[in-house]
Design a protein around this motif. Sequence first.
Motif, PDB file in Angstrom:
ATOM      1  N   LEU A  97       0.804  -1.216   0.000  1.00  0.00           N
ATOM      2  CA  LEU A  97       0.000   0.000   0.000  1.00  0.00           C
ATOM      3  C   LEU A  97       0.840   1.270   0.000  1.00  0.00           C
ATOM      4  CD1 LEU A  97      -3.022   0.848  -0.069  1.00  0.00           C
ATOM      5  CD2 LEU A  97      -2.494   1.723   2.190  1.00  0.00           C
ATOM      6  N   PRO A  98       1.861   1.375   0.859  1.00  0.00           N
ATOM      7  CA  PRO A  98       2.652   2.609   0.811  1.00  0.00           C
ATOM      8  C   PRO A  98       3.186   2.878  -0.588  1.00  0.00           C
ATOM      9  CG  PRO A  98       3.236   1.349   2.745  1.00  0.00           C
ATOM     10  CD  PRO A  98       2.293   0.500   1.939  1.00  0.00           C
TER      11      PRO A  98
ATOM     12  N   SER B 150       2.333   8.149  -6.527  1.00  0.00           N
ATOM     13  CA  SER B 150       1.977   8.134  -7.948  1.00  0.00           C
ATOM     14  C   SER B 150       2.958   7.243  -8.696  1.00  0.00           C
ATOM     15  CB  SER B 150       2.066   9.535  -8.521  1.00  0.00           C
ATOM     16  OG  SER B 150       1.455  10.412  -7.663  1.00  0.00           O
ATOM     17  N   VAL B 151       2.679   5.992  -8.733  1.00  0.00           N
ATOM     18  CA  VAL B 151       3.599   5.080  -9.413  1.00  0.00           C
ATOM     19  C   VAL B 151       2.893   4.347 -10.533  1.00  0.00           C
ATOM     20  CG1 VAL B 151       5.217   4.674  -7.548  1.00  0.00           C
ATOM     21  CG2 VAL B 151       3.135   3.350  -7.653  1.00  0.00           C
ATOM     22  N   GLU B 152       3.655   3.997 -11.536  1.00  0.00           N
ATOM     23  CA  GLU B 152       3.105   3.229 -12.642  1.00  0.00           C
ATOM     24  C   GLU B 152       2.976   1.770 -12.209  1.00  0.00           C
ATOM     25  OE1 GLU B 152       1.945   4.538 -15.334  1.00  0.00           O
ATOM     26  OE2 GLU B 152       2.527   6.438 -14.432  1.00  0.00           O
ATOM     27  N   ALA B 153       2.101   1.056 -12.889  1.00  0.00           N
ATOM     28  CA  ALA B 153       1.863  -0.340 -12.528  1.00  0.00           C
ATOM     29  C   ALA B 153       3.164  -1.141 -12.482  1.00  0.00           C
ATOM     30  CB  ALA B 153       0.911  -0.964 -13.528  1.00  0.00           C
TER      31      ALA B 153
ATOM     32  N   LEU C  61      11.443   9.418  -2.507  1.00  0.00           N
ATOM     33  CA  LEU C  61      10.321   8.858  -3.262  1.00  0.00           C
ATOM     34  C   LEU C  61       8.993   9.174  -2.569  1.00  0.00           C
ATOM     35  CD1 LEU C  61      11.933   5.404  -4.108  1.00  0.00           C
ATOM     36  CD2 LEU C  61      11.562   7.336  -5.662  1.00  0.00           C
ATOM     37  N   PRO C  62       7.942   9.403  -3.366  1.00  0.00           N
ATOM     38  CA  PRO C  62       6.673   9.840  -2.749  1.00  0.00           C
ATOM     39  C   PRO C  62       6.126   8.855  -1.716  1.00  0.00           C
ATOM     40  CG  PRO C  62       6.397   9.409  -5.120  1.00  0.00           C
ATOM     41  CD  PRO C  62       7.858   9.321  -4.819  1.00  0.00           C
ATOM     42  N   TRP C  63       6.349   7.564  -1.913  1.00  0.00           N
ATOM     43  CA  TRP C  63       5.791   6.590  -0.985  1.00  0.00           C
ATOM     44  C   TRP C  63       6.764   6.256   0.152  1.00  0.00           C
ATOM     45  CZ3 TRP C  63       6.988   5.643  -6.087  1.00  0.00           C
ATOM     46  CH2 TRP C  63       8.095   4.843  -6.320  1.00  0.00           C
ATOM     47  N   GLY C  64       7.831   7.065   0.273  1.00  0.00           N
ATOM     48  CA  GLY C  64       8.814   6.832   1.339  1.00  0.00           C
ATOM     49  C   GLY C  64       8.215   7.050   2.725  1.00  0.00           C
ATOM     50  N   ASP C  65       8.937   6.600   3.713  1.00  0.00           N
ATOM     51  CA  ASP C  65       8.499   6.736   5.107  1.00  0.00           C
ATOM     52  C   ASP C  65       8.958   8.113   5.607  1.00  0.00           C
ATOM     53  OD1 ASP C  65       7.787   6.335   7.711  1.00  0.00           O
ATOM     54  OD2 ASP C  65       9.356   4.876   8.154  1.00  0.00           O
ATOM     55  N   HIS C  66       8.259   9.156   5.189  1.00  0.00           N
ATOM     56  CA  HIS C  66       8.706  10.533   5.428  1.00  0.00           C
ATOM     57  C   HIS C  66       8.760  10.882   6.917  1.00  0.00           C
ATOM     58  CE1 HIS C  66       8.188  11.030   1.170  1.00  0.00           C
ATOM     59  NE2 HIS C  66       6.900  10.719   1.258  1.00  0.00           N
ATOM     60  N   PRO C  67       9.921  11.317   7.400  1.00  0.00           N
ATOM     61  CA  PRO C  67       9.993  11.738   8.803  1.00  0.00           C
ATOM     62  C   PRO C  67       8.966  12.825   9.133  1.00  0.00           C
ATOM     63  CG  PRO C  67      12.193  11.534   7.892  1.00  0.00           C
ATOM     64  CD  PRO C  67      11.240  11.322   6.753  1.00  0.00           C
TER      65      PRO C  67
ATOM     66  N   TRP D 105       2.270   3.888   6.542  1.00  0.00           N
ATOM     67  CA  TRP D 105       3.332   2.898   6.771  1.00  0.00           C
ATOM     68  C   TRP D 105       3.041   2.025   7.969  1.00  0.00           C
ATOM     69  CZ3 TRP D 105       8.025   1.368   4.663  1.00  0.00           C
ATOM     70  CH2 TRP D 105       8.301   1.939   3.419  1.00  0.00           C
ATOM     71  N   ASP D 106       2.460   2.610   8.987  1.00  0.00           N
ATOM     72  CA  ASP D 106       2.358   1.880  10.244  1.00  0.00           C
ATOM     73  C   ASP D 106       1.042   1.149  10.439  1.00  0.00           C
ATOM     74  OD1 ASP D 106       4.798   2.908  10.617  1.00  0.00           O
ATOM     75  OD2 ASP D 106       4.241   4.390  12.104  1.00  0.00           O
ATOM     76  N   GLY D 107       0.136   1.274   9.489  1.00  0.00           N
ATOM     77  CA  GLY D 107      -1.110   0.520   9.589  1.00  0.00           C
ATOM     78  C   GLY D 107      -1.930   0.863  10.816  1.00  0.00           C
ATOM     79  N   THR D 108      -1.916   2.125  11.195  1.00  0.00           N
ATOM     80  CA  THR D 108      -2.741   2.532  12.345  1.00  0.00           C
ATOM     81  C   THR D 108      -3.477   3.835  12.033  1.00  0.00           C
ATOM     82  OG1 THR D 108      -0.815   3.631  13.334  1.00  0.00           O
ATOM     83  CG2 THR D 108      -1.301   1.427  14.105  1.00  0.00           C
ATOM     84  N   THR D 109      -3.823   4.002  10.751  1.00  0.00           N
ATOM     85  CA  THR D 109      -4.433   5.254  10.308  1.00  0.00           C
ATOM     86  C   THR D 109      -5.596   5.686  11.194  1.00  0.00           C
ATOM     87  OG1 THR D 109      -5.595   3.878   8.719  1.00  0.00           O
ATOM     88  CG2 THR D 109      -3.812   5.236   7.863  1.00  0.00           C
TER      89      THR D 109
END
Length: 453
Positions: A59-60, A65-68, A373-379, A419-423
């Motif tokens: 999911l992250p 915005s990534v291509e398939a 990268l956009p899906w990175g684990d941004h601090p 990232w953490d699955g606790t949205t």
Amino acid sequence: MSTRSTQVAIIGGGLAAFTAAETIRRSGADALMIHPQSPGATALWSGLGQAFGPAGSLLPQSAGSVEAAERVVQTLTTDRDERFAALSRRRPFHPYARWGLSRAEVGAHLKSALRSLDYAGIERVDEEVVFPTAYAAPYSADIVATSTRQSAITAGERVGVVACPALADWSAARLVDALNSTRPDTAVVVEAAPLSSLPGASSHSVKVATQLAAALEDAPGTFAAALEQSVDAHGIDLLTLPPCLGRSWTEHVEIFGALEDVLSCRVAESAAARNSIHGWRLDRYLRSRNALEVVSARAVSAAVENRSARAVNTVSDTVSADAVILATGRWIGRGLPGSAPLREPIFGVDLWLDGGPIRNPEEAWPPRLLEELPWGDHPLFRAGVATDETLRPLDLNGAPAVDNVFAAGRLLAGFNPIWDGTTMGVDLISGRLAALFALEYLGIAASREEMTS
Ligand SMILES: Cc1cc2nc3c(=O)[nH]c(=O)nc-3n(C[C@H](O)[C@H](O)[C@H](O)COP(=O)(O)OP(=O)(O)OC[C@H]3O[C@@H](n4cnc5c(N)ncnc54)[C@H](O)[C@@H]3O)c2cc1C
């Protein structure tokens, strides 16, 4: 300038604030809410939420915005014990860890928070199942919009994904490709008028939902008949509708119900992308059901004396309060600043990142806290208000900055929701806990129902 007094002032108008408000209301304490008309991130909720920890890496990645071709499935688990253990390893400063919550306590608080919201549009998911998302990535959900509840796919099922070109964020073909890439011949695209022929291309599902309601008023029954044909022709077990036709929206309850009556398969509305109708419905519900008085304005400052908040100021009102719940979210609702100084703006509380305060809030430059990268684990996503175990915001030295302020929701530090699955879990649980600790501070008993749940 008008002045009011209350026992509890709740600042914010999102999921966390309304969860807190409901718990406070049930106790009988005098309380009011302060928030502007404009919604926060709650109105963007996609229809799927998590509470127990990360389920995998897909999911992250797909949420950026990534291509398939760039989407790579690395891991995916539905096991909640495994997910909670992964969360504990990954985030020693996660809010759950700060509050000392076990996996079982997270489950219990989640259950109580959802029960107190009493919204038929949300359900807890007890089974460990995977839901397809609008991004086509599978998602282990702990909380779902009722409309999407049936969309979990069981092995061997044949799925029809209903096309809707007018909804720009909805790609039936992409979802079908993703499903077929994991299990060949699982899914087919289903074209059914009037949904397949609505004009325009909007990314706003509420707009498309309104168009659809109007089209169905002109030709009732045609949609169900068209779908029925496809269901029979393809032997479909589950029909996934685009996120603009759901069972929890008053205008569509009948339409959805009629489909369920006519079709021989399960019918579900899909989870959505941004501008989600699920979040919009949730936001409308929370506001319409709220029984507390609302000061409809932004809080701009607070008066604090001897580590005690005395009053909250908006541009036109002063609310004096014995305790305050701070649930103002992040950038979408403007609860946290997007540029220096990186401090919570109402109380001036310092923001924390990964177990320590951000030392140079005057000069901190948010882009430095972003991954490449956009899906990175941004601090930056993990920076926020840190609290002690009773949800009081911490100062630079790690001591409670104010004794009678309790923080809840997405403004909290220590977790990156995707990232953490606790949205949604953190928002719901912290809203409930902030209310319970505020009541305890005031010496007011929570309602019997809260105490026993
Ligand atoms: C694009 C996007 C997609 C998301 N998708 C999902 C998802 O799929 N699943 C999921 O579980 N979660 C998702 N989330 C996260 C989820 O929406 C949030 O975690 C949750 O809604 C936060 O609730 P909250 O009450 O803390 O904040 P918000 O909903 O942001 O509410 C904050 C409230 O505080 C008010 N406020 C702010 N400043 C002030 C002030 N000074 N005075 C008074 N009021 C103020 C705002 O107006 C708003 O009403 C998504 C978030 C975003 C941004």
